[in-house]
Design a protein around this motif. Structure first.
Motif, mmCIF file in Angstrom:
data_model
loop_
_atom_site.group_PDB
_atom_site.id
_atom_site.type_symbol
_atom_site.label_atom_id
_atom_site.label_comp_id
_atom_site.label_asym_id
_atom_site.label_seq_id
_atom_site.Cartn_x
_atom_site.Cartn_y
_atom_site.Cartn_z
ATOM 1 N N ARG A 122 0.958 -1.290 0.141
ATOM 2 C CA ARG A 122 -0.208 0.005 0.001
ATOM 3 C C ARG A 122 0.972 1.250 -0.093
ATOM 4 N N ASP A 123 2.114 1.021 0.207
ATOM 5 C CA ASP A 123 2.902 2.126 0.226
ATOM 6 C C ASP A 123 3.578 2.358 -1.260
ATOM 7 N N HIS A 124 2.933 2.817 -2.027
ATOM 8 C CA HIS A 124 2.970 2.933 -3.490
ATOM 9 C C HIS A 124 4.342 3.786 -3.869
ATOM 10 N N LYS A 125 4.603 4.785 -3.203
ATOM 11 C CA LYS A 125 5.621 5.421 -3.430
ATOM 12 C C LYS A 125 7.035 4.817 -3.215
ATOM 13 N N TYR A 126 6.991 4.045 -2.052
ATOM 14 C CA TYR A 126 8.230 3.264 -1.793
ATOM 15 C C TYR A 126 8.423 2.156 -2.747
ATOM 16 N N MET A 127 7.313 1.315 -3.035
ATOM 17 C CA MET A 127 7.291 0.206 -3.940
ATOM 18 C C MET A 127 7.802 0.665 -5.348
ATOM 19 N N ALA A 128 7.533 1.876 -5.608
ATOM 20 C CA ALA A 128 8.237 2.340 -7.001
ATOM 21 C C ALA A 128 9.527 2.412 -6.641
ATOM 22 N N PHE A 129 10.018 2.948 -5.825
ATOM 23 C CA PHE A 129 11.678 3.239 -5.378
ATOM 24 C C PHE A 129 12.213 1.736 -5.232
ATOM 25 N N ARG A 130 11.605 0.883 -4.626
ATOM 26 C CA ARG A 130 11.921 -0.300 -4.586
ATOM 27 C C ARG A 130 12.234 -1.134 -5.805
ATOM 28 N N LYS A 131 11.191 -0.832 -6.789
ATOM 29 C CA LYS A 131 11.389 -1.776 -8.228
ATOM 30 C C LYS A 131 12.637 -1.168 -8.896
ATOM 31 N N LYS A 132 12.902 0.141 -8.699
ATOM 32 C CA LYS A 132 13.862 1.075 -9.511
ATOM 33 C C LYS A 132 15.367 0.318 -8.577
ATOM 34 N N SER A 133 15.322 0.367 -7.268
ATOM 35 C CA SER A 133 16.718 0.209 -6.664
ATOM 36 C C SER A 133 17.083 -1.281 -6.501
ATOM 37 N N ARG A 134 15.920 -1.961 -6.987
ATOM 38 C CA ARG A 134 16.382 -3.573 -7.039
ATOM 39 C C ARG A 134 16.748 -4.124 -8.563
ATOM 40 N N GLY A 135 16.515 -3.109 -9.503
ATOM 41 C CA GLY A 135 16.877 -3.279 -11.098
ATOM 42 C C GLY A 135 18.482 -3.553 -10.937
ATOM 43 N N TRP A 136 18.886 -3.671 -12.440
ATOM 44 C CA TRP A 136 19.971 -3.929 -12.646
ATOM 45 C C TRP A 136 20.762 -2.292 -12.879
ATOM 46 N N TRP A 137 20.246 -1.402 -13.609
ATOM 47 C CA TRP A 137 20.850 -0.069 -13.927
ATOM 48 C C TRP A 137 20.978 0.719 -12.661
ATOM 49 N N TRP A 138 20.285 0.893 -11.702
ATOM 50 C CA TRP A 138 20.251 2.068 -10.759
ATOM 51 C C TRP A 138 21.379 1.523 -9.863
ATOM 52 N N PRO A 139 21.534 0.125 -9.192
ATOM 53 C CA PRO A 139 22.725 0.043 -8.253
ATOM 54 C C PRO A 139 23.863 0.393 -9.104
ATOM 55 N N ASN A 140 24.050 -0.194 -10.280
ATOM 56 C CA ASN A 140 25.381 0.115 -11.100
ATOM 57 C C ASN A 140 25.810 1.484 -11.264
ATOM 58 N N LEU A 141 24.776 2.261 -11.457
ATOM 59 C CA LEU A 141 24.968 3.821 -11.559
ATOM 60 C C LEU A 141 25.357 4.244 -10.351
ATOM 61 N N MET A 142 24.840 3.977 -9.264
ATOM 62 C CA MET A 142 25.267 4.518 -8.049
ATOM 63 C C MET A 142 26.560 3.938 -7.620
ATOM 64 N N LEU A 143 26.979 2.851 -7.830
ATOM 65 C CA LEU A 143 28.251 2.302 -7.474
ATOM 66 C C LEU A 143 29.372 2.902 -8.341
ATOM 67 N N ALA A 144 28.921 3.592 -9.537
ATOM 68 C CA ALA A 144 29.862 3.960 -10.290
ATOM 69 C C ALA A 144 30.295 5.492 -9.827
#
Length: 241
Positions: A122-144
């Motif tokens: 029910r926390d739609h805002k967090y769930m959207a962030f979770r989907k992004k942060s657990r994907g492949w591109w966002w973590p790799n971008l952050m670590l770069a």
């Protein structure tokens, strides 16, 4: 018989030496006598990458290394604050990284373990962030990005998260019952252990006409919350500090 221990939501940081002291005591005393230790996410207030070799991070890693070298297996599931914990951290500490959801054999019973953030649908805002942060591109971008910038991002994210929690209802921030039923049914279990909500309790309910349990681990902001499981039962402990 040595117990199996479960913890979550320690939120370790340099800003909270009291939590670090409680963690040190737990690792050198109670955890040393465990059959196994499961850390179900949010071990850190924020983990910005395995390349952050601050003195504080080294201290925490050494505590895990001492425990695993003593013969106690340690298993880790990522939370929403430490999803960047990687293979280097695991190698340096001796812990074993687990997938987001895992069914384990706990004294002859199948039990589902997870951090628990995915249950708060029910926390739609967090769930959207979770989907992004657990994907492949966002973590790799952050670590770069350079460490100093990641620290800035993490600091801003914590402020945003605190404001979001303050402005959201308790119902939105808690798990969705239908999602709990779904994941437990799919896993074929009648017992679930998770953290994330900071609402320690042992919930009993009906699932598919049978008795089921959902055990919620507490956070460590004001107490050391530990679930101790033995073949003859379990206890959810909370020691203030």
């Amino acid at each position: 018989m040595q117990p199996t221990l479960f913890v979550a939501d320690l939120h370790l940081s340099e800003d909270r030496p009291d939590i670090t002291a409680a963690f040190d005591a737990f690792m050198s005393e109670q955890a040393q006598n465990a059959a196994a230790l499961y850390v179900l996410g949010d071990l850190f207030e924020a983990w910005i990458g395995d390349d952050d070799t601050s003195a504080f991070n080294q201290h925490i890693k050494q505590a895990f290394r001492r425990l695993t070298e003593s013969g106690v297996p340690v298993y880790f599931i990522h939370g929403n604050r430490d999803f960047l914990v990687g293979k280097k951290f695991a190698h340096q500490t001796g812990i074993q990284l687990l997938p987001e959801q895992m069914v384990i054999d706990l004294y002859g019973e199948k039990v589902l373990i997870m951090h628990g953030d995915s249950l708060c649908t029910r926390d739609h805002k967090y769930m959207a962030f979770r989907k992004k942060s657990r994907g492949w591109w966002w973590p790799n971008l952050m670590l770069a990005l350079p460490l100093w910038y990641r620290r800035k991002v993490a600091k801003n994210a914590r402020k945003t998260s605190a404001l979001h929690q303050k402005n959201s209802s308790e119902q939105i921030m808690d798990v969705t019952s239908s999602e709990v039923d779904r994941v437990m049914t799919e896993a074929g279990v009648s017992k679930l252990i998770h953290g994330h909500t900071h609402r320690p309790a042992i919930h009993k309910f009906q699932l598919g006409g049978k008795q089921a349990q959902r055990i919620v681990l507490g956070d460590w902001y004001s107490q050391s919350s530990v679930l101790e499981v033995r073949a003859d039962g379990m206890q959810l402990h909370a020691k203030s500090f």
